[in-house]
Design a protein around this motif. Structure first.
Motif, PDB file in Angstrom:
ATOM      1  N   VAL A   5       0.837  -1.203   0.000  1.00 27.84           N
ATOM      2  CA  VAL A   5       0.000   0.000   0.000  1.00 27.84           C
ATOM      3  C   VAL A   5       0.869   1.249   0.000  1.00 27.84           C
ATOM      4  N   LYS A   6       0.595   2.114  -0.950  1.00 26.96           N
ATOM      5  CA  LYS A   6       1.342   3.374  -1.020  1.00 26.96           C
ATOM      6  C   LYS A   6       0.381   4.507  -0.682  1.00 26.96           C
ATOM      7  N   PHE A   7       0.829   5.423   0.175  1.00 27.83           N
ATOM      8  CA  PHE A   7      -0.002   6.582   0.524  1.00 27.83           C
ATOM      9  C   PHE A   7       0.663   7.848  -0.003  1.00 27.83           C
ATOM     10  N   GLY A   8      -0.078   8.641  -0.744  1.00 28.44           N
ATOM     11  CA  GLY A   8       0.436   9.885  -1.318  1.00 28.44           C
ATOM     12  C   GLY A   8       0.529  10.987  -0.277  1.00 28.44           C
ATOM     13  N   GLY A   9       1.109  12.109  -0.682  1.00 23.39           N
ATOM     14  CA  GLY A   9       1.384  13.209   0.231  1.00 23.39           C
ATOM     15  C   GLY A   9       0.152  13.774   0.928  1.00 23.39           C
ATOM     16  N   SER A  10      -0.956  13.914   0.192  1.00 23.24           N
ATOM     17  CA  SER A  10      -2.134  14.507   0.822  1.00 23.24           C
ATOM     18  C   SER A  10      -2.751  13.516   1.826  1.00 23.24           C
ATOM     19  N   SER A  11      -2.494  12.219   1.631  1.00 28.90           N
ATOM     20  CA  SER A  11      -3.005  11.207   2.565  1.00 28.90           C
ATOM     21  C   SER A  11      -2.211  11.184   3.871  1.00 28.90           C
ATOM     22  N   LEU A  12      -1.045  11.861   3.876  1.00 24.74           N
ATOM     23  CA  LEU A  12      -0.193  11.848   5.073  1.00 24.74           C
ATOM     24  C   LEU A  12       0.233  13.266   5.455  1.00 24.74           C
ATOM     25  N   ALA A  13      -0.614  14.234   5.142  1.00 23.90           N
ATOM     26  CA  ALA A  13      -0.226  15.625   5.349  1.00 23.90           C
ATOM     27  C   ALA A  13      -0.349  16.081   6.796  1.00 23.90           C
ATOM     28  N   SER A  14      -1.129  15.364   7.606  1.00 23.08           N
ATOM     29  CA  SER A  14      -1.350  15.772   8.994  1.00 23.08           C
ATOM     30  C   SER A  14      -1.603  14.526   9.848  1.00 23.08           C
ATOM     31  N   ALA A  15      -1.668  14.730  11.172  1.00 20.35           N
ATOM     32  CA  ALA A  15      -1.919  13.596  12.068  1.00 20.35           C
ATOM     33  C   ALA A  15      -3.280  12.966  11.736  1.00 20.35           C
ATOM     34  N   GLU A  16      -4.233  13.826  11.407  1.00 10.98           N
ATOM     35  CA  GLU A  16      -5.574  13.338  11.101  1.00 10.98           C
ATOM     36  C   GLU A  16      -5.544  12.413   9.879  1.00 10.98           C
ATOM     37  N   GLN A  17      -4.797  12.822   8.866  1.00 12.48           N
ATOM     38  CA  GLN A  17      -4.686  12.002   7.661  1.00 12.48           C
ATOM     39  C   GLN A  17      -3.946  10.693   7.972  1.00 12.48           C
ATOM     40  N   PHE A  18      -2.918  10.787   8.805  1.00 10.02           N
ATOM     41  CA  PHE A  18      -2.177   9.592   9.217  1.00 10.02           C
ATOM     42  C   PHE A  18      -3.115   8.581   9.880  1.00 10.02           C
ATOM     43  N   GLN A  19      -4.033   9.120  10.707  1.00 10.25           N
ATOM     44  CA  GLN A  19      -4.967   8.218  11.397  1.00 10.25           C
ATOM     45  C   GLN A  19      -5.865   7.493  10.400  1.00 10.25           C
ATOM     46  N   LYS A  20      -6.279   8.219   9.352  1.00 12.68           N
ATOM     47  CA  LYS A  20      -7.116   7.558   8.326  1.00 12.68           C
ATOM     48  C   LYS A  20      -6.307   6.448   7.663  1.00 12.68           C
TER      49      LYS A  20
END
Ligand code: ASP
Length: 451
Positions: A5-20
């Motif tokens: 699984v690869k996560f792009g930059g917008s998917s990991l831009a903040s703690a909230e996105q990291f949680q998703k």
């Protein structure tokens, strides 16, 4: 079952996105290998960490080269820029309530920047640090991409060495985080792929572990039938073949890095484009072949503006052996790449990128005169090319007819139409100013009226 699984930059831009991203990964045990990008934009006015790193490195070099007490020295120095970057990561760490500290890492980065470790090294730190955080957050092993992704002395990706080392390493690692975008050269220097290159790392990893699926998580629910800037809420594509995707990406549809296709395509590993913000959406599945009937006759529409065309006319040119070759050589000698080349009995037309052609225009005209003494030469500029792509077109009669009538109804003058021999695509040339109207007319006839 193994999924990369690869996560792009917008998917990991903040703690909230990291949680998703974290809950997506935890939901399926098969999601064993994770490839993170660097933190992207949190909103439209934000800056990607990769871009911050490029600027910061530029500033580090400037500061270094400048006299210590020169008053030219920029007010925003590299230290301040680096602090801002550190802050982005610290916010994520705090939001995730991790006890990880990046203090030591930033000390090393600061030193390496002063030692001029290179632009690629600088850019790669976004993925590296995000990988460290992701590994800590998930409890997965962290594998530095510099140890498993390789480039040769010339800086080209070394597929063989990478595959050997990476597959061996992952055979003994059941769950790991490998940062995207970079690897190392034989002398140990860090080297990156081109922008958006974490997609490639994901694909290489999927090949190395012979994954069942490569999931690429981003901020859209897959490929859309047409550009959403032109068509409001276009339909998403459920299943697309690699060949169709190549045609559409070449014509400007971008979701996935083009080079990410090759490693998995050879192995028959499908790619699933998914949306981190809407994980229940199925997204687009990219496959080698499928007997699944496409929902519409066409799979997608994409296009680009700003082409020029050069039409060469000469009576009986078809019986002149080597005519086309001599014309094409003129372009080759002027280092101009050719986009498209429809021909008639006594004419051939060459489509080129306008900006590449403009400055060499007169040299090319003179060259063609010398090479084939044409009866007539005509140049046109401000043209757009639109590709209508679909494996379903082969089995359907009258597709070109429908294209012509839809465009005529929309008052669009068709300058050129060319069907590829695979019957996978039809390329249409129109004037730049008709581009949007043409895309809308094609979408309407093939999609809207079919729902
Ligand atoms: N972070 C890199 C970029 O912005 C690579 C990637 O996101 O795939 O291009």
């Amino acid at each position: 079952m193994i999924k990369v699984v690869k996560f792009g930059g917008s998917s990991l831009a903040s703690a909230e996105q990291f949680q998703k991203a974290g809950s997506i990964i935890r939901k399926d045990k098969a999601r064993r290998y994770v490839i993170p990008s660097a933190p992207g934009k949190r909103d439209a006015n934000d800056t990607k960490v990769t871009d911050m790193l490029y600027s910061c490195y530029r500033q580090a070099i400037l500061d270094e080269d400048m006299d210590e007490d020169s008053d030219e020295k920029d007010s925003v120095n590299f230290e301040e820029m680096l602090k801002k970057i550190q802050n982005r990561f610290d916010l994520i760490i705090a939001g995730l309530k991790l006890s990880l500290s990046l203090e030591k890492e930033f000390k090393i980065i600061r030193e390496n920047f002063s030692k001029k470790a290179g632009r690629d090294y600088a850019a790669s730190r976004g993925e590296y640090l995000n990988g460290r955080i992701m590994a800590e957050y998930l409890g997965y092993e962290f594998i530095d991409a510099a140890e498993v992704i390789f480039f040769d002395e010339e800086g080209n990706f070394d597929a063989q060495k990478t595959d050997a080392v990476l597959s061996e390493r992952l055979m003994h690692t059941s769950r790991a985080v490998i940062p995207g975008f970079y690897g190392s050269m034989p002398d140990g220097k860090i080297r990156t792929f081109s922008r958006g290159g974490s997609d490639i790392t994901g694909s290489i990893t999927a090949k190395a572990v012979q994954a069942d699926l490569y999931e690429n998580w981003t901020d859209v629910s897959g490929f859309l039938v047409a550009d959403p800037r032109i068509i409001k809420n276009p339909k998403a594509i459920d299943v697309i073949t690699y060949r169709e995707l190549r045609e559409l990406s070449y014509m400007g549809a971008t979701v996935l890095h083009e080079d990410a296709i090759f490693p998995v395509r050879k192995e028959g590993i499908p790619i699933n484009i998914r949306n981190t913000n809407a994980p229940e959406d199925k997204g687009t599945l990219i496959v080698e072949a499928t007997c699944q009937k496409p929902r519409f006759t066409i799979t997608g529409i994409a296009g680009k503006k700003d082409f020029a065309s050069i039409t060469v006319e000469k009576a009986m040119m078809n019986s002149e052996v080597g005519f086309c070759k001599r014309v094409l050589e003129v372009f080759e000698n002027n280092d101009i790449s050719i986009e498209h080349m429809p021909s008639g009995i006594d004419t051939m037309t060459i489509f080129v990128h306008q900006d590449e052609f403009e400055e060499k225009e007169q040299k090319v005209i003179a060259g063609i005169h010398r090479a084939v003494s044409p009866d007539f030469l005509e140049l046109e500029s401000d043209l757009a090319l639109i590709a209508v792509v679909g494996r379903g077109m082969k089995a359907t009669r009258g597709t070109s007819g429908r294209i012509f009538s839809a465009l005529a109804h929309a008052n669009v003058n068709v300058k050129m139409i060319d069907q590829g021999s695979s019957e996978l695509n039809i390329i249409i040339g129109v004037r730049n100013h008709d581009f949007e109207a043409a895309v809308k007319a094609l979408y309407d006839i093939f999609v809207t009226t079919q729902i």
